[in-house]
Structure formats: C-alpha cells, structure tokens
Design an enzyme around this catalytic site. Structure first.
Site, PDB file in Angstrom:
ATOM      1  CE1 TYR A  79      -1.093   8.051   0.573  1.00  0.00           C
ATOM      2  CE2 TYR A  79       0.273   6.310   1.500  1.00  0.00           C
ATOM      3  CZ  TYR A  79      -0.226   6.980   0.401  1.00  0.00           C
ATOM      4  OH  TYR A  79       0.131   6.588  -0.859  1.00  0.00           O
ATOM      5  NE  ARG A  87      -5.354   6.802  -3.749  1.00  0.00           N
ATOM      6  CZ  ARG A  87      -4.109   7.287  -3.819  1.00  0.00           C
ATOM      7  NH1 ARG A  87      -3.868   8.362  -4.557  1.00  0.00           N
ATOM      8  NH2 ARG A  87      -3.131   6.728  -3.147  1.00  0.00           N
ATOM      9  NE  ARG A 113       6.244   3.629  -8.435  1.00  0.00           N
ATOM     10  CZ  ARG A 113       6.198   3.796  -7.110  1.00  0.00           C
ATOM     11  NH1 ARG A 113       6.048   5.003  -6.589  1.00  0.00           N
ATOM     12  NH2 ARG A 113       6.280   2.758  -6.315  1.00  0.00           N
ATOM     13  CD  GLU A 139       5.539  12.399  -2.902  1.00  0.00           C
ATOM     14  OE1 GLU A 139       5.491  11.662  -1.903  1.00  0.00           O
ATOM     15  OE2 GLU A 139       4.534  12.783  -3.523  1.00  0.00           O
TER      16      GLU A 139
HETATM   17  C1  3EB Z   1       5.614   6.424  -3.089  1.00  0.00           C
HETATM   18  O1  3EB Z   1       6.339   6.286  -4.073  1.00  0.00           O
HETATM   19  C2  3EB Z   1       5.611   7.765  -2.414  1.00  0.00           C
HETATM   20  O2  3EB Z   1      -0.767   7.916  -2.792  1.00  0.00           O
HETATM   21  O3  3EB Z   1      -1.178   9.027  -4.613  1.00  0.00           O
HETATM   22  C3  3EB Z   1       3.803   9.178  -4.325  1.00  0.00           C
HETATM   23  C4  3EB Z   1       2.892   9.539  -5.316  1.00  0.00           C
HETATM   24  C5  3EB Z   1       3.331   8.603  -3.148  1.00  0.00           C
HETATM   25  C6  3EB Z   1       1.518   9.338  -5.117  1.00  0.00           C
HETATM   26  C7  3EB Z   1      -0.382   8.572  -3.766  1.00  0.00           C
HETATM   27  C8  3EB Z   1       1.967   8.435  -2.970  1.00  0.00           C
HETATM   28  C9  3EB Z   1       1.061   8.789  -3.950  1.00  0.00           C
HETATM   29  O4  3EB Z   1       4.929   5.497  -2.623  1.00  0.00           O
HETATM   30  C10 3EB Z   1       4.278   8.234  -2.051  1.00  0.00           C
END
Ligand code: 3EB
Length: 345
Positions: free
Chosen positions: A140, A147, A226, A337
């Site tokens: 990841y 990215r 978010r 999630e």
């Molecule tokens: C977080 O809040 C949980 O890497 O695109 C949530 C949404 C999370 C998107 C991403 C990762 C991603 O960090 C992980």
C-alpha cells in the site's frame, strides 16, 4: 449562452435498475465483486453492482472507448465513468507496485483529458495483497509513492483538493486464488468517475487530512480527500465520502475491536456529513447514505451489521441499501472501512 449541463444520476440495482426517467443511459458501474467478494446486502440493495452511474444524454451523445489494454470508459462529454486494470506481471516494471500505480494514474489522467472531463470526483483502488511487503515496504505504501508522484507530475494537487477515494486489498494470485477466475484481482484495478467542473473537497475535523499523514505511515502520504461535494446538474448536489475508518487524528483507535471500530467509523461518517451539509446548504444525514462496508474478516459481518443497525437504525435507508464485501483494509490494524454516497434520488 453556455449549453445546459448534463445531469448525472445514480441508478440502483443489479440489472434492470430503476432508471431515473426515460432514456437514461448507463455510463458504468463499479464492480465490487469481482475483485472482491460480496458477503451480504440489505433489503434494498440488489447486489454488488448496486450503483449505476447514468445520464439523461441521448445514446448518440455517448462516447465509448476501450484501448484493449485494460482501459475503458464511457462519457456523455460532461461525465465519464471508467475502469483501468493493470495486471501485475513481469511486464509491469519488475513487479513494482510503485511503478505500476504511477503508470496507471498517468494513463488515467491522459484518458480524462481525451474525454474532456479532467476533474476527478471519485476513485476506487483495488490492489492485490495490499498489506504484504514488497522489497521492504508495504505494498500500500508503494502504491502511495506512485500515486502521489503521478498527481504531482501531472500538475494536479496531491494535497488539498485531491479526489475522494478508497483503497482496498483483494487476494492476489500468490494467495492461492490463481488468476482472475478465482478472485479477479490479478493486478491493480481502478474505477473512476470524473466531470468537467472541480469538486468541493471536504475534510473531517476529527482526523488529520490523509494527505498530511506523518511519514510513519509511509514515505508518501495517501492522495485523497475525506469527501467531495459535486454539482450533479439541475441544482442537485452529490456527496462522495471516501473510505472511512476508525482513525482519530492520524492514529488507528480500538485495535482488535471491530465493534468499537465500527462505531468510531460511524462517528467519522456523521462528522463528514455535518461539514458537507454546512458547505452545501442541504442536509446529508448518515441514515440516508448509501454504504459499502468493507470487512477484513467475513466472520465479523453479524457484529458489524448489528452495531451499524444500532447506530443508524435497522430500517434506515443506509442499512437497507448497504452492501458488505470482504476486503483487506489498507492499514493492517483496521478491521472495517465504510465508503458512502449521499445522492439526490
Ligand atoms: C484512512 O482513513 C483509511 O489510499 O485512497 C481510506 C480511503 C483509506 C482512501 C486511499 C485510504 C484511501 O487512512 C484508509
């Protein structure tokens, strides 16, 4: 005078969904299964292909593109929905997920320019064995390196204003699920929804912005907001909430406790809804969201569903429309999630 904007709708259902008026044309849908595995769905959700992005544009106005090498999209020239699938093989730069995600995003940006819809609303990222290490770095985190670099090289903000997204892990061929037949996850899979107008990013005051996470979570921060508010046309506003988890500040809370993680996640969803409602001047209620719940362990399904029902109401549209899928979450200590859409009906 400018041409009236075409309107983006969402249709729901596995097939033969309730079309929003006559002549709605499907731009596409996100296949949660494959690459993932559907565990359950609420009474009003028809299955993993529950959200179909549709347009009122006439069929003749739809441009369809497929390069035969994993990239395909459909566009009405206002909205584009597509997917990009890149197998992880010897051909993909020494099997390095950083190079693969960089290549994927670079191709995606070129495709959006070609379609004339450069503004990303929402991205879905699925990658095999997300929590495994590759040459000393979690996959990841390698994905995040490629990215972020691709966003920056394309002149796009990798920070404030990044699109809404989620990033989930699926079993890869190395897990014994050989080839796409078993899991459909033989490589990186992206789905994308884009338009002509920039979205309004929304952050969660309970959480550090993900693009500002400290380096203990990896050398490059994840690239997402978010949530994103988008004008879908005809005065309709849509809320696209990124994958949301049991994180406060930048830290995972409630280690090992899937129920407490679920409740914390709902609190985060509610907070994002509140901020978005103030910003949009209309009310987004958590009980009305369309949820996709990603569970690391299928055995947690009943516990998570129970706590979601206690928080949002067993008969709420959110619970009735929810789908539950198995996926690895991008932090090894996260058990659940939830991504969500707040859409005009
Ligand atoms: C977080 O809040 C949980 O890497 O695109 C949530 C949404 C999370 C998107 C991403 C990762 C991603 O960090 C992980």
């Amino acid at each position: 005078m400018a041409e009236p904007r075409r309107v983006l709708h969402v249709g729901r259902g596995a097939a033969g969904f309730q079309a929003p008026g006559e002549g709605a044309v499907v731009l596409g849908h996100c296949d949660y299964e494959p690459p993932l595995r559907l565990l359950a769905s609420g009474a009003d959700a028809a299955g993993p292909q529950d959200h179909w992005w549709t347009t009122g544009a006439p069929p003749a106005a739809i441009e369809a593109f497929d390069d035969g090498q994993g990239l395909g999209w459909r566009s009405d020239s206002e909205w584009t929905f597509g997917r990009l699938q890149l197998p992880e093989s010897a051909a993909s730069a020494g099997n390095d997920l950083e190079a693969l995600s960089h290549a994927a995003y670079t191709r995606l940006f070129a495709a959006l320019a070609q379609a004339g819809t450069p503004q990303l609303l929402r991205l879905w990222n699925y990658l095999p064995r997300i929590n495994q290490e590759q040459a000393g770095l979690e996959r990841y985190r390698r994905f995040n390196l490629g990215r972020q670099a691709a966003f920056q090289q394309a002149g796009r903000s990798a920070f404030d204003g990044a699109p809404a997204a989620c990033a989930l892990g699926c079993p890869g061929p190395a897990d014994g699920a050989d080839g796409p037949g078993a899991s459909g996850c033989s490589g990186l899979t992206l789905y994308f929804l884009a338009g002509r107008q920039p979205v309004t990013p929304v952050e969660n005051p309970r959480q550090v912005s993900a693009y500002r996470y400290p380096s203990r979570y990896g050398p490059s921060a994840p690239t997402f907001s978010r949530a994103a508010l988008a004008d879908l046309g005809s005065g309709r506003t849509g809320l696209f909430i990124s994958g949301t988890a049991s994180i406060v500040g930048h830290e995972t809370v409630h280690l090992g406790d899937v129920r407490a993680q679920t409740r914390e996640t709902v609190t985060n969803l509610r907070t994002v809804c509140e901020v978005a409602s103030q910003r949009a001047g209309r009310c987004f209620a958590a009980e009305q969201l369309e949820l996709v719940v990603y569970l690391r362990h299928p055995a947690d399904l009943d516990a998570v569903r129970e706590d979601l029902a206690a928080a949002l109401g067993a008969d709420s549209p959110a619970l009735r429309g929810a789908i539950f899928v198995q996926a690895d979450v991008c932090r090894a200590d996260l058990l659940v999630e939830i991504e969500a859409h707040g859409l005009p009906r």
